[in-house]
Scaffold this motif. Structure first.
Motif, PDB file in Angstrom:
ATOM      1  N   HIS A 174      -2.059   1.834  10.219  1.00 43.37           N
ATOM      2  CA  HIS A 174      -2.550   1.375   8.918  1.00 43.37           C
ATOM      3  C   HIS A 174      -1.549   0.417   8.272  1.00 43.37           C
ATOM      4  N   GLU A 175      -0.280   0.829   8.246  1.00 44.94           N
ATOM      5  CA  GLU A 175       0.726   0.042   7.523  1.00 44.94           C
ATOM      6  C   GLU A 175       1.160  -1.188   8.311  1.00 44.94           C
ATOM      7  N   CYS A 202       0.824  -1.179   0.000  1.00 46.87           N
ATOM      8  CA  CYS A 202       0.000   0.000   0.000  1.00 46.87           C
ATOM      9  C   CYS A 202       0.863   1.235   0.000  1.00 46.87           C
ATOM     10  N   HIS A 210      -3.065  -3.609   7.544  1.00 46.25           N
ATOM     11  CA  HIS A 210      -3.018  -4.503   6.380  1.00 46.25           C
ATOM     12  C   HIS A 210      -2.715  -5.941   6.775  1.00 46.25           C
ATOM     13  N   HIS A 214      -7.693   4.961  -2.626  1.00 46.78           N
ATOM     14  CA  HIS A 214      -7.585   5.581  -1.298  1.00 46.78           C
ATOM     15  C   HIS A 214      -8.666   6.653  -1.105  1.00 46.78           C
ATOM     16  N   GLU A 257      -7.976  -0.956   1.516  1.00 43.80           N
ATOM     17  CA  GLU A 257      -7.578   0.320   2.130  1.00 43.80           C
ATOM     18  C   GLU A 257      -8.568   0.740   3.209  1.00 43.80           C
TER      19      GLU A 257
HETATM   20 ZN    ZN Z   1      -2.849   0.944   2.684  1.00 42.82          ZN
END
Ligand code: ZN
Length: 665
Positions: A446-447, A10, A451, A531, A474
């Motif tokens: 998020h990262e 991502c 994911h 996104h 996402e």
């Molecule tokens: Zn992402």
């Protein structure tokens, strides 16, 4: 199409950051250039001078290896890009007329756009730029250039490419029902139809292989003289050989200064891959790279993300050289060492949780150079490698690029955004105090956790969500981050010091998803990018489902729509509910439910609100897209040519940098 739809990796794109106050260096000038919808900034590389001499030498050669790949990307984006850039730069440098002439000004702006996009198509919308000067004017300028006679036939195609809007109109076309290969201008396929490509790979792929190579990652698919579909590899002796040889040469030099054996092995495996084009070797390299968590200096270099290919297979060339920000990395290390806790407390059905979360190594980095597809527009967070089986068996590395987020932050300070769009002084103060840290924590969550969380039920096809897979993935990662930003656990872990801090990110997120991100959309168009769709989906769904309790309000005050969040606790509950549903959709592969959510909340634009947002932005003159010039590294050498030191210089401007890159690399 596995990568396109599962979106293992991502790029948390830059739209997330709009305004706030960080630890900016007041004396540093972040602003470089402003044209059309673009602002060019510069970034600092704090702590570079404190690297060891060998680390500096390593960075030096890795950044050379990065800069040598620039033209590969230009050519991948469209086969006419390099020749066209050459003609445009010739005109720019040989022009003897008045540089304030409106035609020349229009030409200069066009060239700046082309440089920024690494080609003639907008880096985000994928549409071709419209020149505001005539073909006649350009031909006159070309005829004024002294020197060798030009190839009229070659120039004719360049003029067609610049001036005929229907020729090579879109770099990557995703419109369902059309031949995505034939209608896309990118150069990863040549003279083949989508059907031919799909048949070719269907025959090649071994679907029982549990550790498949990333098919097509480093190739152009075309037709040979006998009419047979073939792949041409990007490698030494293959396509782009001259540039790849230079990359290899600099990697070889870098390898001498590797910090440890593992890093040396990583670099050498990458060299082997470039020399052979063997994708098995690329997987081995990726595994070693993912396992190298001890080195301070790190890099990405190669054919990585596949957004530039309508079928999501071929990687666009990119490079980022970076080193770890030790202090800030304590933040992500705390998160990833508690990954299991977060998984166990997530508001999703226990059947969809991972019993054992594979360690995602997460760190905060300082970018030293941006190149290829990461330049000038760049991600703020990255999670690699992309191959699903490598991620599952060997883990992945997740990074937040904090000197880039810091530059956005500093450049936005005082731009009037908060005064225009943030409803009240109290909320503005909250954003001033906490948006920088909560925005970065959002990216981290998020990262490095979002994911990686959750699991599919046995037998569910990872590509089941098809064209909506990226948006929903996402959405899932963002919801995971939003939900946990408000969790007392973050205070307990020492990552935040105020239980209200999360409200800064909540407010900005809702504001962006409901209103301000519309700045990036042209009047009359839908929301397309994954996104942006995900942010619209989350914020509109939460708004609608909180309506009965008046959780979020949009009211008109003096003709301007204002966002008011009345109940942050309830908003968090709504994020949790939606996370649970999105995880169910992913785990069960419920395409229908996913499609319904996307179509209902993520695509359409209210034309009246859209116009209002565009008008309000126009008074602020804030660019919707931003990118960066790089610093310049200079090697100081002794009489024998050995590097004794590496200096860094920030003074190079946008035009100078682009022309120098074209001349030197
Ligand atoms: Zn992402």
């Amino acid at each position: 199409m596995s990568k396109l739809t599962t979106m293992a990796s991502c790029l948390a794109l830059t739209a997330a950051l709009t305004a706030c106050r960080g630890k900016a260096d007041e004396s540093f000038d972040y602003h470089v250039d402003r044209f059309e919808d673009i602002e060019v900034l510069r970034y600092q590389v704090p702590d570079f001078e404190n690297l060891t001499p060998d680390q500096k030498r390593l960075v030096y050669y890795l950044q050379e290896a990065a800069l040598w790949g620039r033209d590969i990307l230009w050519d991948q984006n469209c086969k006419y890009n390099l020749a066209t850039r050459g003609l445009l730069e010739d005109v720019y440098q040989n022009y003897n007329g008045d540089r304030e002439d409106p035609n020349f000004k229009a030409f200069e702006t066009y060239l700046k756009q082309v440089w920024f996009a690494n080609g003639l198509h907008h880096h985000y919308s994928m549409d071709k730029f419209t020149p505001r000067f005539s073909q006649e004017w350009l031909e006159t300028q070309v005829s004024n250039i002294e020197g060798e006679p030009r190839d009229a036939q070659a120039d004719a195609i360049i003029y067609k490419y610049i001036f005929d809007p229907s020729f090579m109109a879109k770099r990557v076309n995703q419109a369902a029902g059309e031949d995505l290969i034939v209608t896309s201008a990118m150069n990863m396929y040549d003279g083949v139809t989508q059907k031919q490509v799909e048949d070719y790979y269907a025959a090649l792929k071994d679907t029982t292989d549990l550790t498949p190579i990333s098919y097509g990652l480093n190739t152009r698919v075309t037709i040979d003289n006998d009419g047979k579909v073939i792949e041409q590899q990007y490698k030494v002796g293959g396509l782009y050989s001259d540039k790849i040889e230079k990359i290899v040469e600099n990697l070889q030099k870098a390898s001498q200064y590797a910090e440890n054996d593992n890093q040396r092995k990583t670099i050498n495996q990458l060299i082997d891959f470039y020399q052979t084009g063997d994708l098995k070797m690329f997987d081995e390299y990726s595994i070693t790279w993912a396992g190298d968590t001890a080195s301070r200096v790190d890099f990405i270099n190669g054919f990585i993300e596949s957004y530039g290919d309508p079928l999501g297979m071929t990687g666009s060339w990119e490079s980022i050289v970076n080193f770890k920000n030790n202090e800030a990395s304590e933040r992500t290390e705390v998160l990833s060492s508690n990954a299991q806790w977060f998984e166990e407390h997530s508001p999703v059905d226990p059947r969809f949780r991972k019993p054992h979360v594979k360690g995602v190594s997460a760190k905060v980095i300082t970018a030293a150079i941006l190149a290829g597809d990461s330049y000038p527009a760049t991600p703020i967070g990255i999670n690699l490698p992309n191959a699903n089986w490598i991620r599952a068996q060997h883990g992945s590395k997740s990074v937040t690029i904090e000197n880039i987020t810091q530059a956005y932050d500093a450049a936005a300070h005082g731009n009037g955004f908060n005064e225009e769009f943030v409803h009240d002084a109290e909320t503005r103060q909250l954003l001033d105090d906490y948006l920088f840290i909560t925005d970065n924590l959002h990216t981290d969550l998020h990262e490095c956790l979002g994911h990686g969380s959750g699991q599919l039920l046995p037998g569910v096809d990872p590509d089941a969500l098809k064209a909506h897979g990226s948006t929903l993935e996402e959405t899932r990662a963002d919801l995971f981050a939003l939900y946990y930003l408000a969790d007392p656990k973050l205070i307990e872990l020492g990552l935040l010091d105020n239980p209200d801090a999360y409200k800064a990110e909540y407010y900005k997120y809702m504001l962006n998803g409901l209103m301000t991100q519309l700045q990036r959309i042209e009047p009359g168009k839908d929301i397309e990018e994954a996104h942006m769709r995900n942010r619209a989906l989350i914020s509109r769904w939460a708004m609608e489902h909180g309506a009965a309790d008046n959780v979020v309000d949009m009211v008109k005050e003096n003709g301007k729509t204002q966002l008011i969040i009345n109940d942050y606790d309830k908003l968090r509950e709504l994020f949790g509910q939606l996370l649970s549903e999105i995880q169910r959709i992913k785990s069960e592969g419920d395409y229908k439910a996913g499609e319904t959510l996307v179509e209902q909340y993520a695509v359409k634009v209210d034309p009246e609100l859209h116009k209002e947002i565009l008008d309000r932005y126009a008074t602020l003159d804030i660019a919707p897209y931003k990118g960066f010039v790089n610093p310049v590294y200079k090697a100081v050498t002794d009489n024998d040519g050995n590097i004794t030191d590496v200096t860094i210089d920030y003074s190079e401007g946008y035009i100078d940098q682009m022309l120098r890159y074209s001349a030197e690399y």
